[in-house]
Design a protein around this motif. Structure first.
Motif, mmCIF file in Angstrom:
data_model
loop_
_atom_site.group_PDB
_atom_site.id
_atom_site.type_symbol
_atom_site.label_atom_id
_atom_site.label_comp_id
_atom_site.label_asym_id
_atom_site.label_seq_id
_atom_site.Cartn_x
_atom_site.Cartn_y
_atom_site.Cartn_z
ATOM 1 N N ARG A 1 -11.187 -8.816 -10.195
ATOM 2 C CA ARG A 1 -11.383 -8.053 -8.960
ATOM 3 C C ARG A 1 -10.479 -6.824 -8.879
ATOM 4 O O ARG A 1 -10.971 -5.700 -8.707
ATOM 5 C CB ARG A 1 -11.164 -8.963 -7.746
ATOM 6 C CG ARG A 1 -12.342 -9.842 -7.387
ATOM 7 C CD ARG A 1 -12.104 -10.569 -6.074
ATOM 8 N NE ARG A 1 -10.974 -11.473 -6.153
ATOM 9 C CZ ARG A 1 -11.063 -12.786 -6.383
ATOM 10 N NH1 ARG A 1 -12.247 -13.335 -6.552
ATOM 11 N NH2 ARG A 1 -9.988 -13.539 -6.420
ATOM 12 N N PRO A 2 -9.153 -6.976 -8.977
ATOM 13 C CA PRO A 2 -8.305 -5.776 -8.879
ATOM 14 C C PRO A 2 -8.464 -4.818 -10.054
ATOM 15 O O PRO A 2 -8.328 -3.612 -9.886
ATOM 16 C CB PRO A 2 -6.884 -6.350 -8.814
ATOM 17 C CG PRO A 2 -6.978 -7.697 -9.444
ATOM 18 C CD PRO A 2 -8.341 -8.200 -9.101
ATOM 19 N N TRP B 1 -11.336 -2.495 -9.389
ATOM 20 C CA TRP B 1 -10.931 -1.443 -8.468
ATOM 21 C C TRP B 1 -10.049 -0.414 -9.169
ATOM 22 O O TRP B 1 -10.201 0.790 -8.950
ATOM 23 C CB TRP B 1 -10.169 -2.041 -7.296
ATOM 24 C CG TRP B 1 -11.054 -2.546 -6.200
ATOM 25 C CD1 TRP B 1 -11.445 -3.836 -5.978
ATOM 26 C CD2 TRP B 1 -11.688 -1.771 -5.180
ATOM 27 N NE1 TRP B 1 -12.279 -3.911 -4.888
ATOM 28 C CE2 TRP B 1 -12.447 -2.653 -4.373
ATOM 29 C CE3 TRP B 1 -11.682 -0.414 -4.867
ATOM 30 C CZ2 TRP B 1 -13.174 -2.225 -3.277
ATOM 31 C CZ3 TRP B 1 -12.413 0.024 -3.766
ATOM 32 C CH2 TRP B 1 -13.153 -0.877 -2.996
ATOM 33 N N LEU B 2 -9.136 -0.877 -10.006
ATOM 34 C CA LEU B 2 -8.169 0.021 -10.638
ATOM 35 C C LEU B 2 -8.813 0.914 -11.688
ATOM 36 O O LEU B 2 -8.514 2.109 -11.775
ATOM 37 C CB LEU B 2 -7.047 -0.807 -11.276
ATOM 38 C CG LEU B 2 -5.903 -0.019 -11.909
ATOM 39 C CD1 LEU B 2 -5.105 0.705 -10.834
ATOM 40 C CD2 LEU B 2 -4.986 -0.953 -12.705
ATOM 41 N N LEU C 1 -3.627 -3.496 -4.511
ATOM 42 C CA LEU C 1 -4.341 -4.476 -5.331
ATOM 43 C C LEU C 1 -3.486 -5.712 -5.579
ATOM 44 O O LEU C 1 -4.021 -6.815 -5.717
ATOM 45 C CB LEU C 1 -4.772 -3.838 -6.655
ATOM 46 C CG LEU C 1 -5.767 -2.670 -6.507
ATOM 47 C CD1 LEU C 1 -6.123 -2.097 -7.877
ATOM 48 C CD2 LEU C 1 -7.019 -3.121 -5.772
ATOM 49 N N CYS C 2 -2.173 -5.534 -5.628
ATOM 50 C CA CYS C 2 -1.289 -6.713 -5.677
ATOM 51 C C CYS C 2 -1.467 -7.545 -4.401
ATOM 52 O O CYS C 2 -1.529 -8.777 -4.447
ATOM 53 C CB CYS C 2 0.166 -6.281 -5.817
ATOM 54 S SG CYS C 2 0.568 -5.501 -7.394
ATOM 55 N N MET D 1 -4.154 -7.588 -2.610
ATOM 56 C CA MET D 1 -5.477 -8.201 -2.705
ATOM 57 C C MET D 1 -5.421 -9.536 -3.441
ATOM 58 O O MET D 1 -6.033 -10.518 -3.031
ATOM 59 C CB MET D 1 -6.440 -7.272 -3.436
ATOM 60 C CG MET D 1 -7.792 -7.906 -3.746
ATOM 61 S SD MET D 1 -8.707 -7.049 -5.043
ATOM 62 C CE MET D 1 -9.568 -5.834 -4.074
ATOM 63 N N ILE D 2 -4.660 -9.573 -4.536
ATOM 64 C CA ILE D 2 -4.533 -10.819 -5.304
ATOM 65 C C ILE D 2 -3.924 -11.913 -4.441
ATOM 66 O O ILE D 2 -4.400 -13.057 -4.422
ATOM 67 C CB ILE D 2 -3.688 -10.570 -6.566
ATOM 68 C CG1 ILE D 2 -4.416 -9.631 -7.522
ATOM 69 C CG2 ILE D 2 -3.365 -11.893 -7.269
ATOM 70 C CD1 ILE D 2 -3.591 -9.211 -8.722
#
Length: 263
Positions: free
Chosen positions: A32-33, A36-37, A70-71, A73-74
């Motif tokens: 997932r992240p 995005w990245l 994103l961190c 998000m995890i």
């Protein structure tokens, strides 16, 4: 103290072992992240210009900006996944057995929360390692300085998951609740764009983002990753952690919460 430490280790290690036996969960947490990245950021880079804003000292690529988000998000998805396991445990009866142990209910829930937070932090560091391999990195000491911020953010989001799990009656209802909580929290935050950008389009949305505890968790991670202090983010993340944990304790109180209604 021996009884307490043994119980804490058993509950936390159970969470870790459950994660170890679910390899697809680890891969999903990274996919997932990384999407995005590496994919979405490429398209947003040209459309979204970023001015110099703390904690950054110069203009930065969009990938660098969204790295802390994103961190977060995890940790957010991990907290919800952990609460899903609580709903499953309650349906199978193992949760009832856990809560009848001769130890304070808050301690038992906190032990489970710590195990889930540890798993989330491992996932974050794996993601940061992969991101660094693709050239999206942070100051070397930042990877160490961010650890306390990750712990607090993980506890806050895990406590939110605990609170939600105490009010969800059936496993089938959990997916809808997750979507209702995860996506608004993630998109109405500073994870993907600065709050000043949101203010340019809508003052109301800016205020909602500012009130979102996930925003403060992301900013706490962001500043810590760049070796800077953000007392406001620390304060609000800590207060949210206490509030969510208190709500979880109330929900699992057999005299008032879901445990009594299910019994």
């Amino acid at each position: 103290m021996t009884r307490w430490s043994v119980a804490f280790g058993a509950i936390a290690s159970r969470e870790v072992l459950r994660f170890v036996h679910q390899r697809e969960r680890f891969l999903a947490a990274l996919v997932r992240p990384l999407v995005w990245l590496l994919v979405f950021a490429a398209g947003f880079r040209a459309a979204l210009g970023l001015a110099i804003t703390p904690p950054y000292q110069t203009y930065i690529p969009y990938e660098t900006y969204i790295l802390p988000g994103l961190c977060g998000m995890i940790l957010l998805f991990n907290g919800m996944q952990s609460s899903l396991s609580l709903v499953y445990d309650r349906e199978t009866g193992s949760m009832r057995l856990l809560l009848t142990a001769p130890l304070p209910r808050g301690f038992l829930l906190f032990a489970k929360l710590c195990g889930a937070t540890f798993i989330g932090i491992l996932q974050v560091y794996a993601f940061l390692g992969i991101a660094a391999a693709f050239g999206v990195d942070a100051p070397a000491w930042g990877y160490l300085a961010v650890l306390p911020a990750l712990v607090l953010a993980g506890l806050m989001l895990g406590a939110l998951g605990l609170a939600l799990s105490s009010f969800i009656k059936q496993l089938e209802n959990f997916a809808g609740v997750m979507n209702f909580v995860i996506f608004p929290m993630f998109f109405l935050s500073s994870a993907l764009y600065p709050l000043w950008k949101m203010a340019e389009s809508s003052r109301l949305l800016h205020d909602i983002c500012l009130a979102n505890p996930f925003t403060h968790a992301v900013e706490l991670i962001r500043f810590a990753l760049y070796l800077q202090w953000n007392g406001w983010a620390l304060l609000w993340t800590g207060l949210a952690t206490v509030a969510f944990m208190a709500l979880a304790l109330w929900g699992y109180d057999p005299a008032r919460g879901l445990v009594r209604r299910k019994g």
